[in-house]
Motif scaffolding. Structure first.
Motif, PDB file in Angstrom:
ATOM      1  N   UNK A  37      14.260   4.940   3.360  1.00 18.49           N
ATOM      2  CA  UNK A  37      13.965   3.594   2.696  1.00 18.49           C
ATOM      3  C   UNK A  37      13.580   4.431   1.546  1.00 18.49           C
ATOM      4  N   UNK A  38      13.120   3.284   0.106  1.00 22.81           N
ATOM      5  CA  UNK A  38      13.105   3.825  -0.891  1.00 22.81           C
ATOM      6  C   UNK A  38      12.040   3.845  -0.668  1.00 22.81           C
ATOM      7  N   UNK A  39      11.447   4.528  -2.085  1.00 29.13           N
ATOM      8  CA  UNK A  39       9.488   4.162  -2.509  1.00 29.13           C
ATOM      9  C   UNK A  39       9.295   2.470  -2.073  1.00 29.13           C
ATOM     10  N   UNK A  40       9.377   1.578  -2.867  1.00 29.70           N
ATOM     11  CA  UNK A  40       8.829   0.508  -2.829  1.00 29.70           C
ATOM     12  C   UNK A  40       9.008  -0.307  -2.049  1.00 29.70           C
ATOM     13  N   UNK A  41       9.985  -0.310  -0.964  1.00 30.85           N
ATOM     14  CA  UNK A  41      10.425  -1.043   0.149  1.00 30.85           C
ATOM     15  C   UNK A  41       9.217   0.307   0.968  1.00 30.85           C
ATOM     16  N   UNK A  42       9.385   1.342   1.093  1.00 30.48           N
ATOM     17  CA  UNK A  42       8.355   1.998   2.084  1.00 30.48           C
ATOM     18  C   UNK A  42       6.832   1.263   2.360  1.00 30.48           C
ATOM     19  N   UNK A  43       6.328   1.340   0.387  1.00 33.23           N
ATOM     20  CA  UNK A  43       5.196   0.951   0.218  1.00 33.23           C
ATOM     21  C   UNK A  43       4.736  -0.215   0.828  1.00 33.23           C
ATOM     22  N   UNK A  44       5.592  -1.189   0.577  1.00 30.05           N
ATOM     23  CA  UNK A  44       6.074  -2.939   0.922  1.00 30.05           C
ATOM     24  C   UNK A  44       5.519  -3.609   2.163  1.00 30.05           C
ATOM     25  N   UNK A  45       6.657  -1.996   2.796  1.00 30.54           N
ATOM     26  CA  UNK A  45       6.469  -2.531   4.543  1.00 30.54           C
ATOM     27  C   UNK A  45       4.982  -2.506   4.859  1.00 30.54           C
ATOM     28  N   UNK A  46       4.458  -0.890   4.246  1.00 33.80           N
ATOM     29  CA  UNK A  46       3.547  -0.460   4.819  1.00 33.80           C
ATOM     30  C   UNK A  46       2.398  -1.333   4.735  1.00 33.80           C
ATOM     31  N   UNK A  47       2.336  -1.966   3.289  1.00 34.63           N
ATOM     32  CA  UNK A  47       1.084  -2.577   2.607  1.00 34.63           C
ATOM     33  C   UNK A  47       0.846  -4.091   3.578  1.00 34.63           C
ATOM     34  N   UNK A  48       2.549  -4.625   3.296  1.00 34.20           N
ATOM     35  CA  UNK A  48       1.961  -6.273   4.454  1.00 34.20           C
ATOM     36  C   UNK A  48       2.200  -5.717   5.660  1.00 34.20           C
ATOM     37  N   UNK A  49       2.011  -4.770   6.826  1.00 31.40           N
ATOM     38  CA  UNK A  49       1.367  -4.667   7.629  1.00 31.40           C
ATOM     39  C   UNK A  49       0.768  -4.605   7.839  1.00 31.40           C
ATOM     40  N   UNK A  50       0.422  -3.837   7.380  1.00 31.51           N
ATOM     41  CA  UNK A  50      -2.016  -3.617   7.562  1.00 31.51           C
ATOM     42  C   UNK A  50      -2.416  -4.834   6.807  1.00 31.51           C
ATOM     43  N   UNK A  51      -2.097  -5.686   5.628  1.00 30.93           N
ATOM     44  CA  UNK A  51      -2.533  -6.711   5.462  1.00 30.93           C
ATOM     45  C   UNK A  51      -2.684  -7.885   6.487  1.00 30.93           C
ATOM     46  N   UNK A  52      -2.069  -8.277   7.323  1.00 31.50           N
ATOM     47  CA  UNK A  52      -1.404  -9.123   8.013  1.00 31.50           C
ATOM     48  C   UNK A  52      -2.378  -8.241   9.854  1.00 31.50           C
ATOM     49  N   UNK A  53      -2.651  -6.991   9.471  1.00 27.10           N
ATOM     50  CA  UNK A  53      -3.712  -7.027  10.287  1.00 27.10           C
ATOM     51  C   UNK A  53      -4.986  -7.186  10.231  1.00 27.10           C
ATOM     52  N   UNK A  54      -5.110  -7.060   9.285  1.00 29.70           N
ATOM     53  CA  UNK A  54      -6.359  -6.990   8.572  1.00 29.70           C
ATOM     54  C   UNK A  54      -7.215  -8.307   8.683  1.00 29.70           C
ATOM     55  N   UNK A  55      -5.940  -9.186   7.777  1.00 31.46           N
ATOM     56  CA  UNK A  55      -5.873 -10.653   8.558  1.00 31.46           C
ATOM     57  C   UNK A  55      -6.395 -11.744   9.893  1.00 31.46           C
ATOM     58  N   UNK A  56      -5.433 -11.112  10.696  1.00 33.84           N
ATOM     59  CA  UNK A  56      -5.322 -10.928  12.263  1.00 33.84           C
ATOM     60  C   UNK A  56      -7.232 -10.765  12.672  1.00 33.84           C
ATOM     61  N   UNK A  57      -7.260  -9.390  13.015  1.00 32.88           N
ATOM     62  CA  UNK A  57      -8.328  -9.666  13.181  1.00 32.88           C
ATOM     63  C   UNK A  57      -9.930 -10.033  11.787  1.00 32.88           C
ATOM     64  N   UNK A  58      -9.528 -10.497  10.917  1.00 39.94           N
ATOM     65  CA  UNK A  58     -10.596 -11.074  10.451  1.00 39.94           C
ATOM     66  C   UNK A  58     -10.274 -12.829  10.945  1.00 39.94           C
ATOM     67  N   UNK A  59      -9.342 -13.019  11.506  1.00 39.08           N
ATOM     68  CA  UNK A  59      -9.335 -14.373  12.395  1.00 39.08           C
ATOM     69  C   UNK A  59      -9.184 -15.765  11.291  1.00 39.08           C
ATOM     70  N   UNK A  60      -7.332 -15.253  10.345  1.00 42.19           N
ATOM     71  CA  UNK A  60      -7.379 -15.618   9.012  1.00 42.19           C
ATOM     72  C   UNK A  60      -6.007 -16.015   9.808  1.00 42.19           C
ATOM     73  N   UNK A  61      -5.563 -17.152   9.866  1.00 40.04           N
ATOM     74  CA  UNK A  61      -4.323 -17.428  10.214  1.00 40.04           C
ATOM     75  C   UNK A  61      -2.669 -16.997   9.603  1.00 40.04           C
TER      76      UNK A  61
END
Length: 64
Positions: A37-61
């Motif tokens: 992947x390009x660096x920007x896609x690599x970072x975007x994917x990793x960051x968004x996946x983590x954001x979704x996990x954190x939001x899910x753990x916090x109980x946000x939709x």
């Protein structure tokens, strides 16, 4: 032949800057290269996946 324009909802218009150490940058470059992947896609994917996990753990939709 140029590709057709993306729909407005899929256009990436926001810019995010961050500072890294040389070691962090090297790790990201190597990780992106290893994943094909390009660096920007690599970072975007990793960051968004983590954001979704954190939001899910916090109980946000999940918004995406």
């Amino acid at each position: 032949m140029a590709r057709p324009p993306l729909p407005e909802s899929e256009r990436r218009t926001e810019v995010l800057q961050l500072r890294l150490t040389k070691g962090e940058r090297k790790d990201l470059d190597e990780g992106a290269e290893a994943s094909g992947e390009q660096v920007s896609e690599f970072i975007r994917t990793a960051a968004l996946e983590k954001a979704k996990r954190v939001k899910k753990k916090a109980g946000e939709p999940n918004q995406g």
